[in-house]
Motif scaffolding. Structure first.
Motif, PDB file in Angstrom:
ATOM      1  N   UNK A  61      15.560 -45.029 -15.090  1.00 33.00           N
ATOM      2  CA  UNK A  61      14.631 -43.927 -14.785  1.00 33.00           C
ATOM      3  C   UNK A  61      13.842 -43.522 -16.025  1.00 33.00           C
ATOM      4  N   UNK A  62      14.528 -43.381 -17.141  1.00 33.77           N
ATOM      5  CA  UNK A  62      13.840 -42.980 -18.367  1.00 33.77           C
ATOM      6  C   UNK A  62      12.875 -44.030 -18.887  1.00 33.77           C
ATOM      7  N   UNK A  63      13.230 -45.292 -18.723  1.00 32.95           N
ATOM      8  CA  UNK A  63      12.405 -46.388 -19.252  1.00 32.95           C
ATOM      9  C   UNK A  63      11.252 -46.757 -18.331  1.00 32.95           C
ATOM     10  N   UNK A  64      11.471 -46.672 -16.998  1.00 34.44           N
ATOM     11  CA  UNK A  64      10.495 -47.211 -16.063  1.00 34.44           C
ATOM     12  C   UNK A  64       9.853 -46.178 -15.138  1.00 34.44           C
ATOM     13  N   UNK A  65      10.479 -45.030 -14.986  1.00 39.12           N
ATOM     14  CA  UNK A  65       9.958 -44.039 -14.044  1.00 39.12           C
ATOM     15  C   UNK A  65      10.294 -44.357 -12.596  1.00 39.12           C
ATOM     16  N   UNK A  66      11.235 -45.269 -12.387  1.00 40.26           N
ATOM     17  CA  UNK A  66      11.775 -45.556 -11.064  1.00 40.26           C
ATOM     18  C   UNK A  66      13.181 -46.076 -11.233  1.00 40.26           C
ATOM     19  N   UNK A  67      13.927 -46.053 -10.121  1.00 40.20           N
ATOM     20  CA  UNK A  67      15.306 -46.498 -10.177  1.00 40.20           C
ATOM     21  C   UNK A  67      16.009 -46.238  -8.860  1.00 40.20           C
ATOM     22  N   UNK A  68      17.281 -45.905  -8.953  1.00 40.14           N
ATOM     23  CA  UNK A  68      18.111 -45.682  -7.774  1.00 40.14           C
ATOM     24  C   UNK A  68      18.257 -44.176  -7.541  1.00 40.14           C
ATOM     25  N   UNK A  69      18.098 -43.791  -6.273  1.00 40.17           N
ATOM     26  CA  UNK A  69      18.297 -42.400  -5.854  1.00 40.17           C
ATOM     27  C   UNK A  69      19.591 -42.280  -5.057  1.00 40.17           C
ATOM     28  N   UNK A  70      20.185 -41.102  -5.094  1.00 42.09           N
ATOM     29  CA  UNK A  70      21.185 -40.768  -4.092  1.00 42.09           C
ATOM     30  C   UNK A  70      20.418 -40.286  -2.869  1.00 42.09           C
ATOM     31  N   UNK A  71      20.980 -40.539  -1.707  1.00 42.83           N
ATOM     32  CA  UNK A  71      20.423 -40.033  -0.453  1.00 42.83           C
ATOM     33  C   UNK A  71      21.344 -38.909   0.003  1.00 42.83           C
ATOM     34  N   UNK A  72      20.773 -37.729   0.162  1.00 47.89           N
ATOM     35  CA  UNK A  72      21.540 -36.571   0.628  1.00 47.89           C
ATOM     36  C   UNK A  72      20.824 -35.940   1.811  1.00 47.89           C
ATOM     37  N   UNK A  73      21.597 -35.347   2.698  1.00 35.25           N
ATOM     38  CA  UNK A  73      21.023 -34.650   3.831  1.00 35.25           C
ATOM     39  C   UNK A  73      20.271 -33.414   3.363  1.00 35.25           C
ATOM     40  N   UNK A  74      19.085 -33.187   3.920  1.00 38.00           N
ATOM     41  CA  UNK A  74      18.283 -32.011   3.549  1.00 38.00           C
ATOM     42  C   UNK A  74      19.049 -30.725   3.800  1.00 38.00           C
ATOM     43  N   UNK A  75      19.650 -30.600   4.957  1.00 42.38           N
ATOM     44  CA  UNK A  75      20.287 -29.339   5.320  1.00 42.38           C
ATOM     45  C   UNK A  75      21.748 -29.262   4.889  1.00 42.38           C
ATOM     46  N   UNK A  76      22.411 -30.400   4.736  1.00 39.84           N
ATOM     47  CA  UNK A  76      23.852 -30.392   4.448  1.00 39.84           C
ATOM     48  C   UNK A  76      24.191 -30.710   3.002  1.00 39.84           C
ATOM     49  N   UNK A  77      23.300 -31.340   2.272  1.00 47.49           N
ATOM     50  CA  UNK A  77      23.528 -31.828   0.919  1.00 47.49           C
ATOM     51  C   UNK A  77      24.606 -32.912   0.873  1.00 47.49           C
ATOM     52  N   UNK A  78      25.031 -33.424   2.030  1.00 49.56           N
ATOM     53  CA  UNK A  78      26.060 -34.458   2.079  1.00 49.56           C
ATOM     54  C   UNK A  78      25.529 -35.759   1.482  1.00 49.56           C
ATOM     55  N   UNK A  79      26.368 -36.432   0.706  1.00 54.82           N
ATOM     56  CA  UNK A  79      26.032 -37.735   0.139  1.00 54.82           C
ATOM     57  C   UNK A  79      26.102 -38.776   1.247  1.00 54.82           C
ATOM     58  N   UNK A  80      24.970 -39.437   1.522  1.00 54.18           N
ATOM     59  CA  UNK A  80      24.881 -40.395   2.611  1.00 54.18           C
ATOM     60  C   UNK A  80      24.821 -41.842   2.130  1.00 54.18           C
ATOM     61  N   UNK A  81      24.359 -42.044   0.883  1.00 59.33           N
ATOM     62  CA  UNK A  81      24.223 -43.389   0.356  1.00 59.33           C
ATOM     63  C   UNK A  81      23.238 -43.420  -0.788  1.00 59.33           C
ATOM     64  N   UNK A  82      22.681 -44.615  -1.011  1.00 58.84           N
ATOM     65  CA  UNK A  82      21.711 -44.808  -2.091  1.00 58.84           C
ATOM     66  C   UNK A  82      20.531 -45.633  -1.588  1.00 58.84           C
ATOM     67  N   UNK A  83      19.425 -45.467  -2.267  1.00 58.21           N
ATOM     68  CA  UNK A  83      18.262 -46.334  -2.086  1.00 58.21           C
ATOM     69  C   UNK A  83      17.543 -46.371  -3.416  1.00 58.21           C
ATOM     70  N   UNK A  84      16.601 -47.278  -3.564  1.00 56.01           N
ATOM     71  CA  UNK A  84      15.835 -47.282  -4.793  1.00 56.01           C
ATOM     72  C   UNK A  84      15.197 -48.608  -5.099  1.00 56.01           C
ATOM     73  N   UNK A  85      14.680 -48.676  -6.290  1.00 59.12           N
ATOM     74  CA  UNK A  85      13.950 -49.834  -6.782  1.00 59.12           C
ATOM     75  C   UNK A  85      14.580 -50.280  -8.090  1.00 59.12           C
TER      76      UNK A  85
END
Length: 174
Positions: A61-85
């Motif tokens: 993220x610091x080097x490229x400005x993209x990377x892997x995100x956590x996926x969380x529910x908008x309303x629940x904040x529950x960790x659902x998985x990951x996505x990214x580049x």
């Protein structure tokens, strides 16, 4: 750790946040679970491998400005998985990745998260080409890739398993 607010992405149901050290336990749980990670490049991880990857993902993220995100529910904040580049280690290019808990699959969340990551890569980082690689027998992954507009562009064999390459080409900027 605070991250650049421009790196955050929200959708109708999801919040994508760059991975950080506070996510370590969630990431270890996901990456060590064969139900979630058996078909990912490199397969199921050990806790030590997941931790090392987290360090690499934070640095990306610091080097490229993209990377892997956590996926969380908008309303629940529950960790659902990951996505990214991420750069593929085989040199094929910048690849879209995603992995969600089996319990949340089938509701279109992978499609929603992967689509947001793909748009981020093209629109906010100006990546001209983003690929994704899926096992030929991973119909769920292939369905997501097709649904977000990626097209099959090649194939190769890895350890005797047929792999399909998908690509998305960003719009030309004039």
């Amino acid at each position: 750790m605070t991250t650049n607010p421009a790196w955050r992405v929200t959708t109708a149901r999801l919040r994508l946040e760059p991975v950080n050290w506070a996510d370590r336990d969630d990431l270890i749980a996901l990456k060590t679970d064969p139900r979630a990670f058996a078909m990912m490049l490199g397969g199921v991880r050990t806790p030590e491998q997941a931790t090392a990857e987290l360090a690499e993902d934070i640095a990306a993220w610091g080097a490229q400005g993209f990377g892997i995100w956590t996926i969380r529910g908008q309303s629940t904040n529950a960790f659902l998985g990951i996505t990214g580049l991420a750069d593929r280690p085989d040199g094929r290019g910048i690849a879209l990745r995603f992995a969600l808990w089996p319990e949340v699959r089938g509701a279109g969340l992978a499609r929603e998260a992967a689509s947001a990551a793909l748009r981020y890569g093209h629109d906010r980082v100006s990546l001209p080409r983003i690929i994704a690689v899926s096992r030929a027998d991973n119909f769920a992954s292939r369905t997501v890739l097709g649904a977000i507009g990626m097209t099959e562009s090649g194939s190769f064999s890895r350890n005797g398993v047929q792999m399909l390459v998908y690509e998305s080409l960003g719009a030309a900027k004039f």
